[in-house]
Write an enzyme that holds these catalytic residues in place. Structure first.
Site: not given
Length: 211
Positions: A139-141
């Protein structure tokens, strides 16, 4: 990629890596493996030429061909990567399946194996020489350091950090913000709700340290 590829390794992820290169219309010149019983055999019509430390084959890498290290064991993968750096002054290329999704602002290093239906989200950072099996979600970051392996169907939630050499089994869920320490191992199907220390092994739901 214009040059053909030589794959170091002929077991484990070597066969799906070969399929990835074929699907991307990249010619695979041959495979190299330390198991002599595989020499002069073929995988999907591509020959296993010889040993990965054989100078006769290695001299082709960097001039006429690229290299990809298709070895599941992280220590041996690291050895082969360092050998390519020292003897051929090259970085292995990435093997990225056509059905993988990588965000336009994700950062990806060298020599990664990214199989079908893998998702790497916005702002994620992926190091080099990692293995992402089918359907893994980053997922993001999230931050994935070098030589990490993530099993099929695992979900690595936002802003998770997975340090160098960690192993994440199939079907694992790691909740947002958790850190998995260097060399740690997470057993298949585990749900990780708190950080895991360096070289620790955890398993279960919620994941607990295995003594």
């Amino acid at each position: 990629m214009e040059n053909p590829v030589i794959i170091l390794g002929a077991k484990g992820i070597a066969h799906p890596a070969l399929e990835i290169f074929n699907s991307n219309q990249v010619i695979v010149y041959g495979l190299l493996d330390e198991d002599e019983s595989l020499h002069s055999t073929e995988i999907n019509n591509v020959p296993v030429l010889g040993h990965p430390e054989d100078d006769g084959f290695l001299k082709l890498i960097g001039k006429k061909t690229e290299a990809f290290v298709a070895v599941d064991d992280s220590k041996y993968r690291k050895f082969l990567v360092e050998m390519l750096h020292e003897r051929r002054k090259v970085q292995p290329v990435n093997a990225i399946h056509q059905r993988a999704y990588i965000s336009t602002d994700a950062e990806i290093g060298h020599g990664n194996f990214i199989n079908a239906n893998v998702t790497i989200g916005a702002g994620s950072q992926v190091g080099s020489h990692c293995i992402f099996h089918t359907g893994a979600i980053i997922d993001h970051k999230a931050k994935i350091e070098d030589f990490v392996q993530i099993g099929a169907g695992s979900i690595i939630n936002a802003e998770v950090t997975i340090e160098e050499g960690a192993f994440i089994g199939s079907g694992v869920t790691i909740v947002a913000g958790v850190t998995i320490g260097k060399g740690a191992r997470v057993g298949a199907g585990s749900v990780v709700i708190s950080s895991v220390g360096k070289n620790e092994t955890v398993f279960g739901n919620p994941a607990a340290k295995v003594k």
